[in-house]
Design a protein around this motif. Structure first.
Motif, PDB file in Angstrom:
ATOM      1  N   ARG A  24     -35.516  32.874 129.923  1.00 39.26           N
ATOM      2  CA  ARG A  24     -35.002  34.011 130.691  1.00 39.26           C
ATOM      3  C   ARG A  24     -34.000  34.828 129.874  1.00 39.26           C
ATOM      4  NH1 ARG A  24     -39.177  34.517 133.754  1.00 39.26           N
ATOM      5  NH2 ARG A  24     -39.387  32.940 135.405  1.00 39.26           N
ATOM      6  N   CYS A  25     -33.296  34.192 128.974  1.00 38.40           N
ATOM      7  CA  CYS A  25     -32.357  34.928 128.119  1.00 38.40           C
ATOM      8  C   CYS A  25     -33.091  35.881 127.193  1.00 38.40           C
ATOM      9  CB  CYS A  25     -31.505  33.956 127.294  1.00 38.40           C
ATOM     10  SG  CYS A  25     -30.203  33.114 128.227  1.00 38.40           S
ATOM     11  N   VAL A  26     -34.137  35.400 126.517  1.00 41.75           N
ATOM     12  CA  VAL A  26     -34.854  36.288 125.592  1.00 41.75           C
ATOM     13  C   VAL A  26     -35.655  37.335 126.361  1.00 41.75           C
ATOM     14  CG1 VAL A  26     -34.919  34.711 123.629  1.00 41.75           C
ATOM     15  CG2 VAL A  26     -36.773  34.644 125.316  1.00 41.75           C
ATOM     16  N   GLU A  27     -36.094  36.982 127.568  1.00 41.98           N
ATOM     17  CA  GLU A  27     -36.780  37.963 128.407  1.00 41.98           C
ATOM     18  C   GLU A  27     -35.853  39.139 128.713  1.00 41.98           C
ATOM     19  OE1 GLU A  27     -37.347  37.673 132.977  1.00 41.98           O
ATOM     20  OE2 GLU A  27     -39.142  36.768 132.113  1.00 41.98           O
ATOM     21  N   ALA A  28     -34.626  38.842 129.128  1.00 41.05           N
ATOM     22  CA  ALA A  28     -33.646  39.891 129.445  1.00 41.05           C
ATOM     23  C   ALA A  28     -33.233  40.654 128.196  1.00 41.05           C
ATOM     24  CB  ALA A  28     -32.426  39.271 130.118  1.00 41.05           C
ATOM     25  N   LEU A  29     -33.087  39.938 127.100  1.00 39.08           N
ATOM     26  CA  LEU A  29     -32.707  40.583 125.838  1.00 39.08           C
ATOM     27  C   LEU A  29     -33.784  41.569 125.406  1.00 39.08           C
ATOM     28  CD1 LEU A  29     -30.435  40.355 123.640  1.00 39.08           C
ATOM     29  CD2 LEU A  29     -31.981  38.814 122.424  1.00 39.08           C
ATOM     30  N   ASN A  30     -35.027  41.165 125.509  1.00 36.24           N
ATOM     31  CA  ASN A  30     -36.148  42.014 125.117  1.00 36.24           C
ATOM     32  C   ASN A  30     -36.267  43.240 126.019  1.00 36.24           C
ATOM     33  OD1 ASN A  30     -38.784  42.401 123.591  1.00 36.24           O
ATOM     34  ND2 ASN A  30     -39.573  42.211 125.670  1.00 36.24           N
ATOM     35  N   GLN A  31     -35.976  43.072 127.301  1.00 40.26           N
ATOM     36  CA  GLN A  31     -36.089  44.173 128.252  1.00 40.26           C
ATOM     37  C   GLN A  31     -34.986  45.209 128.081  1.00 40.26           C
ATOM     38  OE1 GLN A  31     -36.030  42.148 132.019  1.00 40.26           O
ATOM     39  NE2 GLN A  31     -38.247  41.898 132.106  1.00 40.26           N
ATOM     40  N   ASN A  32     -33.809  44.748 127.694  1.00 44.12           N
ATOM     41  CA  ASN A  32     -32.637  45.620 127.775  1.00 44.12           C
ATOM     42  C   ASN A  32     -32.044  46.070 126.449  1.00 44.12           C
ATOM     43  OD1 ASN A  32     -32.554  45.458 130.668  1.00 44.12           O
ATOM     44  ND2 ASN A  32     -31.749  43.377 130.449  1.00 44.12           N
ATOM     45  N   TYR A  33     -32.541  45.532 125.325  1.00 43.22           N
ATOM     46  CA  TYR A  33     -31.961  45.874 124.025  1.00 43.22           C
ATOM     47  C   TYR A  33     -33.050  46.141 123.002  1.00 43.22           C
ATOM     48  CZ  TYR A  33     -27.680  43.933 126.043  1.00 43.22           C
ATOM     49  OH  TYR A  33     -26.601  43.676 126.857  1.00 43.22           O
ATOM     50  N   GLU A  34     -32.705  46.943 122.005  1.00 42.16           N
ATOM     51  CA  GLU A  34     -33.604  47.231 120.893  1.00 42.16           C
ATOM     52  C   GLU A  34     -32.900  46.913 119.582  1.00 42.16           C
ATOM     53  OE1 GLU A  34     -34.686  51.303 121.261  1.00 42.16           O
ATOM     54  OE2 GLU A  34     -36.065  50.970 122.942  1.00 42.16           O
ATOM     55  N   PHE A  35     -33.659  46.382 118.629  1.00 45.75           N
ATOM     56  CA  PHE A  35     -33.126  45.987 117.324  1.00 45.75           C
ATOM     57  C   PHE A  35     -33.967  46.611 116.218  1.00 45.75           C
ATOM     58  CE2 PHE A  35     -31.990  42.614 120.258  1.00 45.75           C
ATOM     59  CZ  PHE A  35     -30.693  42.268 119.901  1.00 45.75           C
ATOM     60  N   GLY A  36     -33.499  46.402 114.990  1.00 54.12           N
ATOM     61  CA  GLY A  36     -34.275  46.823 113.839  1.00 54.12           C
ATOM     62  C   GLY A  36     -35.468  45.919 113.618  1.00 54.12           C
ATOM     63  N   GLU A  37     -36.318  46.300 112.669  1.00 52.54           N
ATOM     64  CA  GLU A  37     -37.554  45.553 112.429  1.00 52.54           C
ATOM     65  C   GLU A  37     -37.319  44.158 111.869  1.00 52.54           C
ATOM     66  OE1 GLU A  37     -40.157  47.875 110.042  1.00 52.54           O
ATOM     67  OE2 GLU A  37     -40.457  49.427 111.575  1.00 52.54           O
ATOM     68  N   ASN A  38     -36.112  43.890 111.375  1.00 53.59           N
ATOM     69  CA  ASN A  38     -35.837  42.569 110.817  1.00 53.59           C
ATOM     70  C   ASN A  38     -35.417  41.553 111.876  1.00 53.59           C
ATOM     71  OD1 ASN A  38     -33.402  44.121 111.071  1.00 53.59           O
ATOM     72  ND2 ASN A  38     -32.327  42.546 109.867  1.00 53.59           N
ATOM     73  N   VAL A  39     -35.423  41.959 113.140  1.00 56.88           N
ATOM     74  CA  VAL A  39     -35.042  41.054 114.233  1.00 56.88           C
ATOM     75  C   VAL A  39     -36.270  40.772 115.088  1.00 56.88           C
ATOM     76  CG1 VAL A  39     -33.591  40.728 116.275  1.00 56.88           C
ATOM     77  CG2 VAL A  39     -32.684  41.931 114.272  1.00 56.88           C
ATOM     78  N   LYS A  40     -36.595  39.494 115.226  1.00 55.68           N
ATOM     79  CA  LYS A  40     -37.719  39.079 116.056  1.00 55.68           C
ATOM     80  C   LYS A  40     -37.185  38.334 117.279  1.00 55.68           C
ATOM     81  CE  LYS A  40     -41.295  37.064 114.120  1.00 55.68           C
ATOM     82  NZ  LYS A  40     -42.131  36.002 113.481  1.00 55.68           N
TER      83      LYS A  40
END
Length: 208
Positions: A24-40
Motif C-alpha cells: 500500500r505504501c508503494v501504491e500510494a507513492l506511485n499514485q501521488n509522486y513522480e520521479f526521474g527515470e533512475n527511480v523504480k
C-alpha cells in the motif's frame, strides 16, 4: 554524470490485512509522486527470490514492509544498511520475509548489492483476516512512511514531484486500496476466517 539507481520496493500480501502495508505504501507513492527515470517503484508482493535481479541493479534500496518489532501496533521504525537483513529475519511473520532475506543474501553473494538500504517497517495490528484490509492504525502510517523515505532519498539528490494521479497502476485495479475496501463484505456477511470472494473462487477451482 552517472545517476544512482534507486529501487523503492513494497513487499507483503494485501490479502492478509496489515501484511499489505508495504504494498500500500508503494501504491500510494506511485499514485501521488513522480520521479526521474533512475527511480523504480515496484510492488514486490510475495515474489521472493524473483526480486533478485531488481535488487542487484539498485545502488539504493528502500523497502516498505509490515514488521513485528514487538512494539505498539501502528508504530513505525526505520532500519538502515547492514541491520536490514537481521530485522527481516528476526521475527518472521510470513514466508515473504524469508524469501526477501534470501534475495538480499543472493545479491550480496553475487557482488551486486545496494550500497545503501532503508527499511521502513510498521508494527501490524491484525494479520489473521484473510481478505481484510489495513487496520486504521496502520493505514494512518502510510503517508508518514512515505515521508520518511522521501526525506532519506534527498541525500542522494532524489526529489519527488507531486503527480496528477495519472501514473500507471502497479497492480490490477481491483487490488487498489479503495476498490478493494469497497468490495469487502460487511462485518455480518464477511467470514471472519476469510473473505468469501476469495474462498469461493478457491473452492471452485479445487473442484474442477
Amino acid at each position: 554524470m552517472n545517476e544512482k539507481q534507486i529501487l523503492i520496493l513494497g513487499i507483503g500480501n494485501v490479502l492478509w490485512a496489515d501484511e499489505g502495508f508495504g504494498v500500500r505504501c508503494v501504491e500510494a507513492l506511485n499514485q501521488n509522486y513522480e520521479f526521474g527515470e533512475n527511480v523504480k517503484i515496484m510492488d514486490g508482493g510475495t515474489q521472493g527470490i524473483y526480486l533478485v535481479q531488481h535488487v542487484q541493479e539498485a545502488d539504493v534500496l528502500v523497502v516498505f514492509d509490515a514488521i513485528d518489532y514487538g512494539l505498539a501496533p501502528g508504530t513505525l521504525k526505520t532500519i538502515y544498511n547492514d541491520e536490514v537483513p537481521k530485522f527481516m529475519g528476526a521475527k518472521q511473520m510470513s514466508l515473504h520475509q524469508t524469501g526477501f532475506q534470501e534475495v538480499l543474501a543472493m545479491a550480496e553473494f553475487t557482488g551486486h548489492y545496494p550500497a545503501d538500504l532503508l527499511l521502513v517497517g510498521c508494527q501490524p495490528v491484525e494479520l489473521e483476516d484473510f481478505g481484510g484490509s489495513l487496520r486504521e492504525e496502520v493505514k494512518a502510517q502510510v503517508q508518514p512512511a512515505i515521508d520518511i523515505a522521501l526525506a532519506y532519498l534527498t541525500q542522494f539528490g532524489i526529489s519527488a514531484q507531486r503527480s496528477a494521479g495519472t501514473s500507471q497502476a502497479l497492480a490490477p485495479g481491483q487490488l487498489n486500496l479503495s476498490e478493494y475496501e469497497q468490495g469487502r463484505p460487511d462485518e455480518q456477511a464477511a467470514c471472519r476466517t476469510g473473505d468469501s470472494r476469495v474462498i469461493g473462487s478457491a473452492v471452485g477451482e479445487s473442484t474442477k
